[in-house]
Design an enzyme around this catalytic site. Structure first.
Site, PDB file in Angstrom:
ATOM      1  N   GLU A 120     -13.663   3.284  10.389  1.00 51.98           N
ATOM      2  CA  GLU A 120     -12.826   3.342  11.610  1.00 51.98           C
ATOM      3  C   GLU A 120     -12.373   4.766  11.906  1.00 51.98           C
ATOM      4  O   GLU A 120     -12.191   5.147  13.052  1.00 51.98           O
ATOM      5  CB  GLU A 120     -11.550   2.531  11.400  1.00 51.98           C
ATOM      6  CG  GLU A 120     -11.698   1.047  11.401  1.00 51.98           C
ATOM      7  CD  GLU A 120     -10.382   0.388  10.999  1.00 51.98           C
ATOM      8  OE1 GLU A 120      -9.998  -0.586  11.640  1.00 51.98           O
ATOM      9  OE2 GLU A 120      -9.726   0.856  10.026  1.00 51.98           O
ATOM     10  N   THR A 153      -4.363  -2.983  -1.511  1.00 50.62           N
ATOM     11  CA  THR A 153      -4.952  -2.533  -0.245  1.00 50.62           C
ATOM     12  C   THR A 153      -6.468  -2.595  -0.324  1.00 50.62           C
ATOM     13  O   THR A 153      -7.057  -2.288  -1.379  1.00 50.62           O
ATOM     14  CB  THR A 153      -4.555  -1.099   0.193  1.00 50.62           C
ATOM     15  OG1 THR A 153      -5.416  -0.689   1.247  1.00 50.62           O
ATOM     16  CG2 THR A 153      -4.636  -0.070  -0.903  1.00 50.62           C
ATOM     17  N   GLY A 155     -10.744   1.311   7.559  1.00 55.27           N
ATOM     18  CA  GLY A 155     -10.378   2.551   6.866  1.00 55.27           C
ATOM     19  C   GLY A 155     -10.186   3.665   7.880  1.00 55.27           C
ATOM     20  O   GLY A 155     -11.144   4.302   8.292  1.00 55.27           O
ATOM     21  N   ARG A 172     -10.106  -8.417   5.427  1.00 54.88           N
ATOM     22  CA  ARG A 172      -8.876  -8.624   4.641  1.00 54.88           C
ATOM     23  C   ARG A 172      -8.661 -10.098   4.312  1.00 54.88           C
ATOM     24  O   ARG A 172      -7.655 -10.458   3.688  1.00 54.88           O
ATOM     25  CB  ARG A 172      -7.665  -8.119   5.440  1.00 54.88           C
ATOM     26  CG  ARG A 172      -7.632  -6.625   5.608  1.00 54.88           C
ATOM     27  CD  ARG A 172      -6.238  -6.065   5.668  1.00 54.88           C
ATOM     28  NE  ARG A 172      -5.350  -6.743   6.544  1.00 54.88           N
ATOM     29  CZ  ARG A 172      -4.690  -6.160   7.568  1.00 54.88           C
ATOM     30  NH1 ARG A 172      -4.901  -4.888   7.822  1.00 54.88           N
ATOM     31  NH2 ARG A 172      -3.837  -6.822   8.299  1.00 54.88           N
ATOM     32  N   ASP A 181      -8.151  -0.594   1.169  1.00 52.54           N
ATOM     33  CA  ASP A 181      -8.596   0.792   1.350  1.00 52.54           C
ATOM     34  C   ASP A 181      -8.810   1.549   0.024  1.00 52.54           C
ATOM     35  O   ASP A 181      -9.445   2.597   0.012  1.00 52.54           O
ATOM     36  CB  ASP A 181      -7.573   1.572   2.191  1.00 52.54           C
ATOM     37  CG  ASP A 181      -7.452   1.019   3.599  1.00 52.54           C
ATOM     38  OD1 ASP A 181      -8.434   0.429   4.080  1.00 52.54           O
ATOM     39  OD2 ASP A 181      -6.380   1.162   4.213  1.00 52.54           O
ATOM     40  N   GLY A 227       0.810  -1.215   0.000  1.00 51.74           N
ATOM     41  CA  GLY A 227       0.000   0.000   0.000  1.00 51.74           C
ATOM     42  C   GLY A 227       0.843   1.264   0.000  1.00 51.74           C
ATOM     43  O   GLY A 227       1.994   1.258  -0.490  1.00 51.74           O
ATOM     44  N   ASN A 228       0.296   2.322   0.585  1.00 54.15           N
ATOM     45  CA  ASN A 228       0.953   3.632   0.524  1.00 54.15           C
ATOM     46  C   ASN A 228       2.341   3.696   1.143  1.00 54.15           C
ATOM     47  O   ASN A 228       3.278   4.222   0.542  1.00 54.15           O
ATOM     48  CB  ASN A 228       0.058   4.659   1.209  1.00 54.15           C
ATOM     49  CG  ASN A 228      -0.998   5.149   0.249  1.00 54.15           C
ATOM     50  OD1 ASN A 228      -0.671   5.710  -0.787  1.00 54.15           O
ATOM     51  ND2 ASN A 228      -2.254   4.916   0.563  1.00 54.15           N
TER      52      ASN A 228
HETATM   53  O1  F6P Z   1      -4.448  -0.531   5.360  1.00 53.83           O
HETATM   54  C1  F6P Z   1      -5.323  -1.592   5.429  1.00 53.83           C
HETATM   55  C2  F6P Z   1      -5.961  -1.695   6.785  1.00 53.83           C
HETATM   56  O2  F6P Z   1      -6.717  -2.881   6.751  1.00 53.83           O
HETATM   57  C3  F6P Z   1      -6.836  -0.515   7.209  1.00 53.83           C
HETATM   58  O3  F6P Z   1      -8.082  -0.441   6.602  1.00 53.83           O
HETATM   59  C4  F6P Z   1      -6.918  -0.771   8.687  1.00 53.83           C
HETATM   60  O4  F6P Z   1      -7.241   0.406   9.372  1.00 53.83           O
HETATM   61  C5  F6P Z   1      -5.530  -1.236   9.004  1.00 53.83           C
HETATM   62  O5  F6P Z   1      -5.029  -1.811   7.821  1.00 53.83           O
HETATM   63  C6  F6P Z   1      -5.458  -2.223  10.120  1.00 53.83           C
HETATM   64  O6  F6P Z   1      -4.127  -2.506  10.357  1.00 53.83           O
HETATM   65  P1  F6P Z   1      -3.567  -3.702  11.237  1.00 53.83           P
HETATM   66  O7  F6P Z   1      -3.707  -4.954  10.445  1.00 53.83           O
HETATM   67  O8  F6P Z   1      -2.152  -3.350  11.476  1.00 53.83           O
HETATM   68  O9  F6P Z   1      -4.411  -3.768  12.471  1.00 53.83           O
END
Ligand code: F6P
Length: 359
Positions: free
Chosen positions: A231, A134, A179, A286, A136, A111-112
């Site tokens: 989120e 991603t 998100g 995910r 997102d 991603g970014n």
């Molecule tokens: O960037 C993808 C993402 O799934 C976001 O939508 C979410 O806020 C974040 O990653 C959650 O991150 P982690 O898996 O580190 O809890």
């Protein structure tokens, strides 16, 4: 001999494996001598020389498999120039691994944040391709990222299930969608599942407007309301705070509520006396197999990346613009976030049919 490296970095998503399969199949079918190095657990594998040599067989049967066969980890871009706990220069270590293996190209899926490090490695003189993953869909320079539609399907299913129970119970339900910074996933899943209220970070909400939307439904005879809340949804008064004050307030909120949805639930409950329930599908969004759209997108992106490697064209992200797979110079997109514009046509269409954004 063509030698390529592959790594997946950041939060995982569906279609990472499908994309790598596209790259390797695209090369294996067209190049005589191919060596593929898979770096384990994101940039960590590149930094510490943790890799496996893979063959095209490793990429067979993984089109539908979620997660990533290489593993992944979050390695924040802002710490990349900082030495690790043992004083190791990470950027130097990564370029050394690349040169030691005499790679022709390193293909980086992420991603970014991942993209910023990919661009940094390009600036260090490595041949890099970045493939945009991603859930997102917030990567600038591509209309779509792989993982997004798979996550939309899951979040939509979650809200659909809530719909049947909500209508039986005459309650207000909040479904919190992933998100933190951008609301594409909430926007699409909210529309797809017929949510009545959609709250996203890009459109700060006024809790009284949210309550008004719920009460309007009640007056019209609908005893239940469904809110799709990102989120990162944020109240108008919080969005107006200076950065430091906002950080303080967020820290205080985090001590009181597990997440923003619980805060919104409490406020609605206080203002209406209605019963509120919160559902957080979380990381299920995910997980699992990529949806057919993502399988096609990732196969196309992977296959085009293979073509760029064969043409010795490096320094690009491979994205999709108006249905066509395109190469986008990394320096033009790295560090930019693709957010939902408050007047985006999708938002306007949703508002026209009566969906409230709480603004
Ligand atoms: O960037 C993808 C993402 O799934 C976001 O939508 C979410 O806020 C974040 O990653 C959650 O991150 P982690 O898996 O580190 O809890």
């Amino acid at each position: 001999m063509l030698r390529i490296g592959l790594l997946t970095s950041g939060g995982d998503c569906q279609a990472l494996n499908a994309t790598m399969r596209g790259v390797v199949k695209g090369l294996a079918n067209n190049v005589k001598d191919l060596e593929v190095y898979g770096f384990m657990n994101g940039y960590k594998g590149l930094i510490y020389g943790d890799y496996r040599m893979l063959t095209s067989k490793d990429f067979s049967g993984i089109l539908t498999r979620g997660g990533t066969i290489l593993g992944t980890s979050r390695q924040p871009f802002k710490l990349m120039r900082e030495p690790d706990a043992n004083g190791l220069n990470k950027v130097e270590a990564m370029t050394q691994t690349y040169h030691k293996l005499r790679l022709d190209c390193l293909v980086i899926l992420g991603g970014n944040g991942t993209q910023k490090t990919a661009n940094l490695l390009r600036e260090e003189g490595l041949n890099i391709l970045h493939l945009p993953k991603t859930i997102d869909n917030d990567i600038w320079g591509t209309d779509m990222t792989f993982g997004f539609y798979s996550a939309v399907n899951i979040a939509t299913d979650a809200i659909d299930c809530i719909h049947t129970t909500a209508s039986s119970h005459q309650r207000v339900f909040i479904v919190e969608v992933m998100g933190h910074k951008v609301g594409w996933l909430t926007l699409y899943a909210g529309i797809a599942s017929g949510a009545d209220v959609i709250l996203i970070p890009e459109i700060p909400y006024d809790i009284d407007k949210v309550v008004a939307a719920i009460e309007k439904r009640s007056r019209n005879g609908s005893g239940f309301t469904i809110l799709a809340v990102a989120e990162g949804a944020i109240a108008k008064e919080d969005a107006a705070l200076p950065k430091k004050e906002l950080k303080k307030k967020m820290e205080a909120n985090a001590k009181k509520y597990p997440s923003v949805s619980y805060k919104i639930a409490k406020e609605i409950e206080e203002k209406t006396g209605m019963e509120i329930r919160v559902t957080v599908p979380g990381h299920t969004q995910r997980g699992g197999s990529p949806c057919p759209y993502d399988r096609v997108l990732s196969t196309r992106i992977g296959s085009e990346a293979a073509q760029l490697i064969m043409d010795k064209e490096y320094g690009y992200m491979v994205g999709i613009i108006n249905g066509k797979i395109k190469k986008v110079p990394l320096e033009s997109c790295a560090g930019k976030l693709k957010m939902v514009a408050p007047d985006d046509q999708v938002v306007q269409d949703a508002k026209r049919i009566g969906i409230s954004f709480g603004d």
